[in-house]
Design an enzyme around this catalytic site. Sequence first.
Site, short mmCIF file in Angstrom:
data_model
loop_
_atom_site.label_atom_id
_atom_site.label_comp_id
_atom_site.label_asym_id
_atom_site.label_seq_id
_atom_site.Cartn_x
_atom_site.Cartn_y
_atom_site.Cartn_z
N CYS A 2 0.88 -1.18 0.00
CA CYS A 2 0.00 0.00 0.00
C CYS A 2 0.91 1.22 0.00
CB CYS A 2 -0.85 0.01 1.27
SG CYS A 2 -1.88 -1.42 1.48
N ARG A 27 1.38 1.56 -5.92
CA ARG A 27 1.52 0.65 -4.78
C ARG A 27 0.18 0.07 -4.34
NH1 ARG A 27 6.21 0.72 -2.23
NH2 ARG A 27 5.21 -0.15 -0.39
N TRP A 76 -3.89 -1.54 -1.26
CA TRP A 76 -3.90 -2.76 -2.05
C TRP A 76 -4.34 -3.85 -1.07
CZ3 TRP A 76 -3.74 -4.01 -7.04
CH2 TRP A 76 -3.61 -5.34 -7.38
N ASN A 111 1.19 0.23 6.13
CA ASN A 111 1.55 -0.58 4.97
C ASN A 111 2.30 -1.79 5.50
OD1 ASN A 111 2.32 -1.64 2.49
ND2 ASN A 111 4.24 -0.46 2.50
N GLY A 112 1.81 -2.99 5.18
CA GLY A 112 2.48 -4.21 5.64
C GLY A 112 1.43 -5.24 6.02
N GLU A 494 4.27 -18.65 -23.69
CA GLU A 494 4.41 -17.39 -22.92
C GLU A 494 5.56 -16.55 -23.46
OE1 GLU A 494 2.56 -15.79 -21.20
OE2 GLU A 494 3.79 -14.33 -20.15
N LYS A 498 4.96 -12.66 -24.84
CA LYS A 498 5.75 -11.54 -24.33
C LYS A 498 6.44 -10.81 -25.49
CE LYS A 498 4.61 -10.94 -20.71
NZ LYS A 498 3.47 -11.75 -20.77
N GLU A 501 3.77 -8.95 -27.71
CA GLU A 501 3.00 -7.83 -27.15
C GLU A 501 3.84 -6.60 -26.84
OE1 GLU A 501 2.25 -9.82 -22.76
OE2 GLU A 501 0.86 -8.33 -23.46
N HIS A 517 4.93 -30.26 -39.88
CA HIS A 517 3.58 -30.31 -40.45
C HIS A 517 3.18 -28.97 -41.04
CE1 HIS A 517 3.02 -34.33 -38.88
NE2 HIS A 517 3.59 -33.91 -37.77
N LYS A 616 -4.43 -3.32 -19.69
CA LYS A 616 -3.97 -4.22 -18.62
C LYS A 616 -5.05 -5.24 -18.27
CE LYS A 616 -1.36 -5.93 -15.49
NZ LYS A 616 -0.24 -6.81 -15.95
C1 AGP Z 1 -0.21 -10.78 -20.70
O1 AGP Z 1 1.07 -10.16 -20.71
C2 AGP Z 1 -1.28 -9.86 -21.21
N1 AGP Z 1 -1.29 -8.62 -20.56
C3 AGP Z 1 -2.64 -10.53 -21.30
O2 AGP Z 1 -2.51 -11.66 -22.12
C4 AGP Z 1 -3.27 -11.00 -19.97
O3 AGP Z 1 -2.54 -12.09 -19.46
C5 AGP Z 1 -4.71 -11.46 -20.25
O4 AGP Z 1 -5.43 -10.34 -20.76
C6 AGP Z 1 -5.42 -12.01 -19.02
O5 AGP Z 1 -5.56 -11.00 -18.06
P1 AGP Z 1 -6.02 -11.43 -16.56
O6 AGP Z 1 -4.95 -12.32 -16.03
O7 AGP Z 1 -6.15 -10.15 -15.81
O8 AGP Z 1 -7.33 -12.16 -16.69
#
Ligand code: AGP
Length: 621
Positions: A2, A27, A76, A111-112, A494, A498, A501, A517, A616
Amino acid sequence: MCGIVGYTGKDQAAPILLEGLSRLEYRGYDSAGIAVRDDDSPVSVVKAKGRLKILVEKTDGGKTVPGTCGIGHTRWATHGEPSETNAHPHISGCAADVNGIDESNVVGVHNGIIENYVELKEKLKRHNYEFYSETDTEVAVKLVDYYYNKYKVGPIDALAKTMVRVRGSYALAVMFKDYPGEIWVARKDSPMIIGVSKKESYLASDVPAILKYTRQVYYIGNLEIARLTPGQVNFYNLDGDEIQKELTEVAWDAETAEKGGFEHFMMKEIYEQPKVVGDTVSSLIKDGKINSEAISLTDEEIAAIDQIYIVACGSAYHVGMAAKYVFEDMARIPVNVDLASEFRYRDPIMTEHTLVLVISQSGETADTLAALRLAKERGVRTFAIVNVVGSSIAREADNTFYTLAGPEISVATTKAYSTQLIACYAMAMEFAFVRNKITEEYYKQLIEELTSLPQKIEKILEDKERIQWFAAKYSHAHDIFFIGRGLDYAISLEGSLKMKEISYIHSEAYAAGELKHGTISLIEDNTLVIGVLSQKKLYEKTVSNMVECKARGAYLMGLTTYGNYMIEDVANFVAYIPKTDEHFATSLAVIPLQLMAYYISVAKGLDVDKPRNLAKSVTVE
Ligand code: AGP
């Protein structure tokens, strides 16, 4: 995690507190509050659920909360859902919805995590204290009040006794009714910085909150107390003896400070992985075993499950892909991994013995939430692994486990992904043990290995310059392929996401056996192919697939464990990770791939933390 702030001086405190909190929203941001007073007035406490801007609007930018001494907090949630009642500041009185003038003796922000707050709460109840919130912080504030009233020797003694009695971590800032114009702080393990100028004193969880006002700061040590008055700070140890401290000058600008000195939140969060993985492991282990309370399913419920659907999106889906291999290998339960956007429309076949496990950092992803609701409509048990306390998915699932990644600011997930993996490992281990699929000896080995992951991640991060050097050579690439088998395929997924994106480079992840294939037709001279090789029994197979690519002009990077040096004969570049139980390899192999994507994005001068077209949390279909 927090954010806390404090101010005492000649100016109105509220606007300064709100400005400071705005610098600390990274935070935590699920609720906020301030407590402000003048020398001759009781404290005004104003709190609001949601982002800080709601509190700013509620107080008209602080204008409705007069006073020159105050404390503030942006939360948080870890104990108690995000709500106005659970928001800080907390008071020693018992007004349920504290919002306005309060006559309490003590008001505070924290905070903690107070680990023994439950036992302390029971103790205080025996002394006629009443509680209005679910938070550990309210307990801490009332404990200060308890000692203050019991021994009547002032703030230092009340705080010292509280610090001796409390277990956990805290950066605690309180105001006492009898001490106008003063803020008292106590610290153990949680961050706090104290700033001072000619006639003002400031406190904050982190430098960004006070840089606008002063660069002259004190660093308060563990188990130390401080008294802030306008323009002066005094420090004390637990015995009440005054201690002298040097003033230092802060060099960082506010933005750099917000990122902890890192250039981007993503790298800061990559570096937070050892800590948050460790925190999440600690929350899952009790007395040397997986804490069944954290898994929150009874042995009977676990034994009755004959099928698991793991449903998620993006990186969370990739956690599910890795978890599939771990669950099936350890617990011998069939696992289907579904993209939430597919699951919700394909009328999945589920029975009363099915468990639907949804994974989501934000807990608000629309497709994942819809998938969860579909499972619940069918009467199927649902389990959520979520990072945001009180989020929709967390509230609606039958069972919820909270990862302890803390706020993740960068759109590209790293630390949340890593903590989700830990949660899945722990569930798989618990299922395997309850269903007698692994020996007690191996179970203990797994527990030990789980606790060793943080320092193994640290070791990989120490070697990041090699990745940085290699990444810079490939920032111009048009195509990058990640290949692997089994868990290494899940890791490739993954790594590829990364890369896509944040570097905007076209990338694919392929099950290595699938290349012939069709995909291998895409390999041209110098196409980068990254072979993930963490699974011993599949190592040779994948190396063969890498050689096939090399024969067609590919440039090979190998990603494998220390000791597999034969790969140097095949790959042009090799990144190594420490050995671990192969079920946990994803947690280590993903780190170099996160770094690869990060460094290429930086080399291309892209907006690492806020890539184009992305959000996000995808709260729409
Ligand atoms: C991952 O780096 C992306 N930001 C995106 O794929 C993310 O994982 C996905 O939108 C799922 O989000 P969530 O974990 O909040 O459900």
